[in-house]
Design a protein around this motif. Structure first.
Motif, PDB file in Angstrom:
ATOM      1  N   SER A 110       5.198   5.474  -1.387  1.00 20.15           N
ATOM      2  CA  SER A 110       6.062   4.949  -0.326  1.00 20.15           C
ATOM      3  C   SER A 110       5.452   3.730   0.353  1.00 20.15           C
ATOM      4  N   ALA A 111       4.339   3.239  -0.190  1.00 20.38           N
ATOM      5  CA  ALA A 111       3.668   2.011   0.265  1.00 20.38           C
ATOM      6  C   ALA A 111       2.815   2.189   1.508  1.00 20.38           C
ATOM      7  N   ALA A 112       2.517   3.411   1.898  1.00 23.05           N
ATOM      8  CA  ALA A 112       1.716   3.622   3.104  1.00 23.05           C
ATOM      9  C   ALA A 112       0.355   2.940   3.006  1.00 23.05           C
ATOM     10  N   LEU A 113      -0.342   3.129   1.878  1.00 22.48           N
ATOM     11  CA  LEU A 113      -1.668   2.534   1.719  1.00 22.48           C
ATOM     12  C   LEU A 113      -1.562   1.030   1.506  1.00 22.48           C
ATOM     13  N   THR A 114      -0.584   0.592   0.743  1.00 29.31           N
ATOM     14  CA  THR A 114      -0.390  -0.854   0.523  1.00 29.31           C
ATOM     15  C   THR A 114      -0.221  -1.569   1.854  1.00 29.31           C
ATOM     16  N   ILE A 115       0.623  -1.017   2.703  1.00 28.35           N
ATOM     17  CA  ILE A 115       0.925  -1.624   4.004  1.00 28.35           C
ATOM     18  C   ILE A 115      -0.292  -1.567   4.925  1.00 28.35           C
ATOM     19  N   ALA A 116      -1.010  -0.445   4.921  1.00 27.83           N
ATOM     20  CA  ALA A 116      -2.201  -0.325   5.769  1.00 27.83           C
ATOM     21  C   ALA A 116      -3.251  -1.359   5.373  1.00 27.83           C
ATOM     22  N   CYS A 117      -3.436  -1.554   4.062  1.00 32.35           N
ATOM     23  CA  CYS A 117      -4.403  -2.553   3.587  1.00 32.35           C
ATOM     24  C   CYS A 117      -3.937  -3.965   3.912  1.00 32.35           C
ATOM     25  N   ALA A 118      -2.634  -4.212   3.783  1.00 31.84           N
ATOM     26  CA  ALA A 118      -2.088  -5.541   4.082  1.00 31.84           C
ATOM     27  C   ALA A 118      -2.228  -5.857   5.567  1.00 31.84           C
ATOM     28  N   ARG A 119      -2.039  -4.854   6.400  1.00 37.00           N
ATOM     29  CA  ARG A 119      -2.171  -5.058   7.845  1.00 37.00           C
ATOM     30  C   ARG A 119      -3.611  -5.414   8.212  1.00 37.00           C
ATOM     31  N   LYS A 120      -4.562  -4.783   7.535  1.00 36.39           N
ATOM     32  CA  LYS A 120      -5.977  -5.057   7.821  1.00 36.39           C
ATOM     33  C   LYS A 120      -6.451  -6.366   7.185  1.00 36.39           C
TER      34      LYS A 120
END
Length: 266
Positions: A110-120
């Protein structure tokens, strides 16, 4: 978008599993009462058999219901425990990109990790790949894109992909990450899966792969040494089921024991 939408990362316990097990328990209790206690068939032998069969089934489904409710609450992003969120944030702490760099999230769901990494890492871009198959029908590319918009994250992209054979050239990414993916890929050598993911990592790039690295993975200490012998600068195995992300008791209850982070630098 972010003001009008709310990200939906889905629960790691499918809603269908939750409702199915609880419904099964309720049905088994009804059948136990009807055919066992009340004996609507009017036959003592049938009544005895029904009491035994539906009684045992009710007990099994009751225990299963308690487990699935516990796990569902633990994995809820909006609940008080929010274990999924803690794990995602913990894994993303090990992912860093250079300016203009690219990171890959294998099996993004669901992209949770993708988004968390992109935010950081606003200075780079994260790409999430997944098969988004029928087995996990709640997770789709469209869901990933909607979640990114809801979070106001624009430095992401999502593509179909297979962890067994990534459709990228060698050394294409500055970071590679994954969370609880490879143990779900059956009949595949787990260490070969890891090597395939690390194949697309640039020299000097970082990796953070989190999974249930139990018996199916083989000797991970030997694998870590193998990576070092191949020239990797840093390789660490970090247990996450002993207090880092969850307690050992909690990990056993929700079947996440042997959870381990493989992190380092190529």
């Amino acid at each position: 978008y972010g003001e009008n939408m709310k990200a939906d990362y889905k629960n790691w316990i499918p809603t269908e599993m939750l409702t199915g097990i609880i419904s099964g328990f309720l049905v088994s209790v009804i059948l136990f009462v009807m055919f066992g206690v009340r004996g609507v068939m009017g036959d003592d032998f049938v009544k005895t058999i029904a009491m035994f069969v539906f009684g045992i089934l009710s007990i099994i489904l009751f225990v299963a219901s308690l487990w699935v409710i516990y796990a569902y609450r633990a994995f809820s992003y909006n609940g008080s425990r929010h274990l999924s969120k803690d794990i995602i944030e913990g894994v993303s702490e090990h992912v860093y990109l250079p300016a203009g760099g690219k990171g890959l999230d294998v099996g993004c769901g669901s992209a949770a990790l993708t988004i968390a990494c992109a935010r950081k890492n606003p200075q780079g871009i994260m790409i999430g790949v997944d098969k988004w198959g029928q087995e996990y029908s709640a997770f789709t590319k469209d869901l990933c894109e909607r979640n990114a918009r809801a979070e106001g994250i624009h430095n992401v992209d999502f593509l179909p992909g297979d962890a067994n054979k990534l459709d990228f050239d060698d050394e294409s990414f500055d970071a590679v990450t994954s969370n609880y993916v490879y143990h779900n890929i059956h009949s595949t050598d787990k260490q070969e899966l890891l090597l395939e993911s690390l194949r697309v990592l640039k020299k000097g790039g970082c990796f953070a792969i989190h999974d249930i690295m139990g018996r199916a993975y083989g000797d991970m200490e030997d694998f870590a040494q193998k990576l070092k012998d191949m020239g990797y600068e840093e390789v660490k195995l970090i247990k996450t089921d002993d207090g880092k992300f969850m307690t050992s008791t909690e990990a056993k209850i929700i079947r996440l024991n042997d959870s381990t982070l493989l992190v380092g630098k190529k």
